[in-house]
Design a protein around this motif. Structure first.
Motif, PDB file in Angstrom:
ATOM      1  N   GLU A  44     -12.253   2.017 -22.239  1.00  0.00           N
ATOM      2  CA  GLU A  44     -13.046   0.794 -22.383  1.00  0.00           C
ATOM      3  C   GLU A  44     -12.163  -0.375 -22.815  1.00  0.00           C
ATOM      4  OE1 GLU A  44     -17.046  -0.932 -24.621  1.00  0.00           O
ATOM      5  OE2 GLU A  44     -16.409   1.137 -24.953  1.00  0.00           O
ATOM      6  N   MET A  45     -11.272  -0.110 -23.735  1.00  0.00           N
ATOM      7  CA  MET A  45     -10.357  -1.163 -24.181  1.00  0.00           C
ATOM      8  C   MET A  45      -9.445  -1.603 -23.042  1.00  0.00           C
ATOM      9  SD  MET A  45      -9.561  -3.175 -26.569  1.00  0.00           S
ATOM     10  CE  MET A  45     -10.569  -2.409 -27.855  1.00  0.00           C
ATOM     11  N   GLU A  46      -9.040  -0.675 -22.209  1.00  0.00           N
ATOM     12  CA  GLU A  46      -8.194  -1.028 -21.068  1.00  0.00           C
ATOM     13  C   GLU A  46      -8.948  -1.914 -20.071  1.00  0.00           C
ATOM     14  OE1 GLU A  46      -5.506   3.100 -21.226  1.00  0.00           O
ATOM     15  OE2 GLU A  46      -7.128   2.860 -19.758  1.00  0.00           O
ATOM     16  N   VAL A  47     -10.213  -1.594 -19.839  1.00  0.00           N
ATOM     17  CA  VAL A  47     -11.024  -2.423 -18.936  1.00  0.00           C
ATOM     18  C   VAL A  47     -11.205  -3.816 -19.525  1.00  0.00           C
ATOM     19  CG1 VAL A  47     -13.311  -2.729 -17.926  1.00  0.00           C
ATOM     20  CG2 VAL A  47     -12.217  -0.479 -17.875  1.00  0.00           C
ATOM     21  N   LEU A  48     -11.497  -3.897 -20.807  1.00  0.00           N
ATOM     22  CA  LEU A  48     -11.655  -5.199 -21.449  1.00  0.00           C
ATOM     23  C   LEU A  48     -10.366  -6.017 -21.370  1.00  0.00           C
ATOM     24  CD1 LEU A  48     -13.749  -4.177 -24.575  1.00  0.00           C
ATOM     25  CD2 LEU A  48     -14.527  -5.522 -22.624  1.00  0.00           C
ATOM     26  N   ASN A  49      -9.246  -5.334 -21.499  1.00  0.00           N
ATOM     27  CA  ASN A  49      -7.959  -6.028 -21.381  1.00  0.00           C
ATOM     28  C   ASN A  49      -7.775  -6.597 -19.970  1.00  0.00           C
ATOM     29  OD1 ASN A  49      -7.193  -5.597 -24.036  1.00  0.00           O
ATOM     30  ND2 ASN A  49      -6.089  -3.701 -23.579  1.00  0.00           N
ATOM     31  N   ILE A  50      -8.237  -5.866 -18.955  1.00  0.00           N
ATOM     32  CA  ILE A  50      -8.154  -6.369 -17.580  1.00  0.00           C
ATOM     33  C   ILE A  50      -9.020  -7.616 -17.430  1.00  0.00           C
ATOM     34  CG2 ILE A  50      -8.723  -5.870 -15.171  1.00  0.00           C
ATOM     35  CD1 ILE A  50      -8.045  -2.920 -15.779  1.00  0.00           C
ATOM     36  N   LEU A  51     -10.241  -7.554 -17.956  1.00  0.00           N
ATOM     37  CA  LEU A  51     -11.131  -8.717 -17.864  1.00  0.00           C
ATOM     38  C   LEU A  51     -10.521  -9.924 -18.584  1.00  0.00           C
ATOM     39  CD1 LEU A  51     -14.658  -7.093 -18.459  1.00  0.00           C
ATOM     40  CD2 LEU A  51     -13.429  -7.443 -16.310  1.00  0.00           C
ATOM     41  N   ASN A  52      -9.950  -9.664 -19.738  1.00  0.00           N
ATOM     42  CA  ASN A  52      -9.329 -10.761 -20.488  1.00  0.00           C
ATOM     43  C   ASN A  52      -8.091 -11.290 -19.776  1.00  0.00           C
ATOM     44  OD1 ASN A  52     -11.249 -10.582 -22.541  1.00  0.00           O
ATOM     45  ND2 ASN A  52     -10.039  -9.077 -23.694  1.00  0.00           N
ATOM     46  N   LYS A  53      -7.342 -10.407 -19.172  1.00  0.00           N
ATOM     47  CA  LYS A  53      -6.128 -10.807 -18.438  1.00  0.00           C
ATOM     48  C   LYS A  53      -6.457 -11.814 -17.341  1.00  0.00           C
ATOM     49  CE  LYS A  53      -2.624  -8.766 -15.353  1.00  0.00           C
ATOM     50  NZ  LYS A  53      -2.110  -7.476 -14.798  1.00  0.00           N
ATOM     51  N   TYR A  54      -7.595 -11.605 -16.670  1.00  0.00           N
ATOM     52  CA  TYR A  54      -7.976 -12.501 -15.575  1.00  0.00           C
ATOM     53  C   TYR A  54      -9.014 -13.539 -16.012  1.00  0.00           C
ATOM     54  CZ  TYR A  54      -5.399  -9.356 -12.532  1.00  0.00           C
ATOM     55  OH  TYR A  54      -4.397  -8.618 -11.936  1.00  0.00           O
ATOM     56  N   ASN A  55      -9.213 -13.645 -17.337  1.00  0.00           N
ATOM     57  CA  ASN A  55     -10.121 -14.649 -17.915  1.00  0.00           C
ATOM     58  C   ASN A  55     -11.551 -14.524 -17.387  1.00  0.00           C
ATOM     59  OD1 ASN A  55      -8.040 -15.995 -19.467  1.00  0.00           O
ATOM     60  ND2 ASN A  55      -7.301 -16.827 -17.519  1.00  0.00           N
ATOM     61  N   ILE A  56     -11.985 -13.300 -17.145  1.00  0.00           N
ATOM     62  CA  ILE A  56     -13.328 -13.067 -16.634  1.00  0.00           C
ATOM     63  C   ILE A  56     -14.325 -13.083 -17.792  1.00  0.00           C
ATOM     64  CG2 ILE A  56     -14.812 -11.345 -15.527  1.00  0.00           C
ATOM     65  CD1 ILE A  56     -12.368 -10.537 -13.861  1.00  0.00           C
TER      66      ILE A  56
END
Length: 339
Positions: A44-56
């Motif tokens: 879950e933290m990895e997915v959130l990091n992806i969303l944050n990486k792309y400013n989603i």
């Protein structure tokens, strides 16, 4: 032929458009590694990091289960008695914390970046599905309901839709005080028979629900459409078959303003990619014939239409806003596809 005044602003705009397309591909590559999987806390933290990486934009990944369970169709319409020679019911249990798409296309920023909202429910949920040839044919999934929310909310008076499915939008329209009647155009007689036998009897309403057995393309004309206050066209399964059908509708050089289309933004985003690539090659002075020949299938059809459309224009594009208006304007894209 459309022309460009080459300058630093347009150089930057073209580059940003291409980069946004690359970013979407990279984002999808990363997020699809998790889609359909039961998330651990680490995942879950990895997915959130992806969303944050792309400013989603997001409010975490947990969705309120009531968004689905309190939906009137999910609550009131039962599919568990459906059993025909080609379509049958199965109960699909979605395990808690399973990451899935919760809606379709969401644009972000002024270029071409977009995403599908993702999330999970924090409890197991039984989802009724109808299967055909061992594939899910229809189901009242949250992504389906959310993706037609605009059409549900805009429905009033005499409503019409093309594509029956399992009657989700039809049922939700009939529950609205603002809706007087619903008409449906459906090509597949088996779908109509299934609906009439198993689903329609559960629609507890005195309002008129008329189903016309016919081809949507035949009924998509001004005389028929103007009989209704609002129309919502939804007879494709996804963007894959949707673009081809959508083009056939646009070639009729409609629609009136009271007509909307399911997942139209997602369908048009595929067109925007082709238009952007075409304009970039034109801007760089590359051969358009090579661009068109590099395409196949429905993409080639769109490329040829873009070529005809832009050849007929005398505009000189000198600013980023002018460029983005051409790429994003729905009226322009519809006209282009009508060529």
């Amino acid at each position: 032929m459309i022309r460009f005044e080459k300058n630093t602003e347009l150089d930057r705009a073209m580059r940003n458009l291409l980069l946004s397309m690359v970013d979407v591909d990279n984002y999808l590559t990363e997020i699809l590694n998790y889609n359909g999987r039961v998330l651990t806390a680490k995942m879950e933290m990895e997915v959130l990091n992806i969303l944050n990486k792309y400013n989603i934009p997001h409010n975490g990944l947990k969705y309120d289960i009531k968004l689905l369970t309190e939906n009137p169709y999910y609550k009131n319409i039962k599919l568990d008695n459906v059993n025909t020679s080609t379509v049958w019911y199965e109960k699909e249990t979605i395990r808690k914390r399973t990451l899935m798409n919760m809606n379709f296309y969401m644009p972000m920023g002024k270029y071409l970046f977009h995403y599908h909202p993702v999330g999970y429910f924090d409890t197991n949920i039984d989802l009724p599905v109808l299967k055909e040839k061992n594939k899910v044919w229809m189901s009242p999934a949250l992504s389906e309901i959310e993706s037609m929310r605009e059409g549900i909310e805009k429905g009033y008076g005499k409503c019409m839709t093309m594509g029956l499915g399992i009657g989700v939008i039809q049922y939700l329209w009939l529950l609205k005080d603002e809706v007087d009647s619903v008409t449906v155009v459906e090509f597949n007689k088996d779908v109509i028979d299934l609906f009439d036998e198993y689903i329609r009897p559960q629609f507890k309403t005195n309002k008129k629900l008329e189903i016309i057995h016919g081809n949507a393309l035949d009924y998509y004309n001004e005389d028929f459409l103007n009989q209704f206050d609002y129309a919502y066209i939804d007879f494709w399964e996804s963007t894959e078959d949707g673009l081809e059908m959508y083009i056939k509708l646009m070639e009729k050089k409609l629609p009136p303003p009271h007509v909307d289309f399911w997942i139209e933004d997602s369908i048009l985003n595929d067109v925007k990619y082709i238009v952007t690539s075409y304009l970039y090659d034109l801007y760089e002075g590359k051969g358009i014939s090579n661009f068109i020949s590099s395409m196949d299938g429905v993409s080639k059809v769109v490329a040829k239409k873009a070529n005809r459309y832009f050849k007929s224009m005398n505009n000189i594009i000198s600013t980023e806003n002018q460029l983005l208006d051409i790429i994003h304007d729905k009226t322009i894209l519809r006209e282009l596809l009508s060529q």
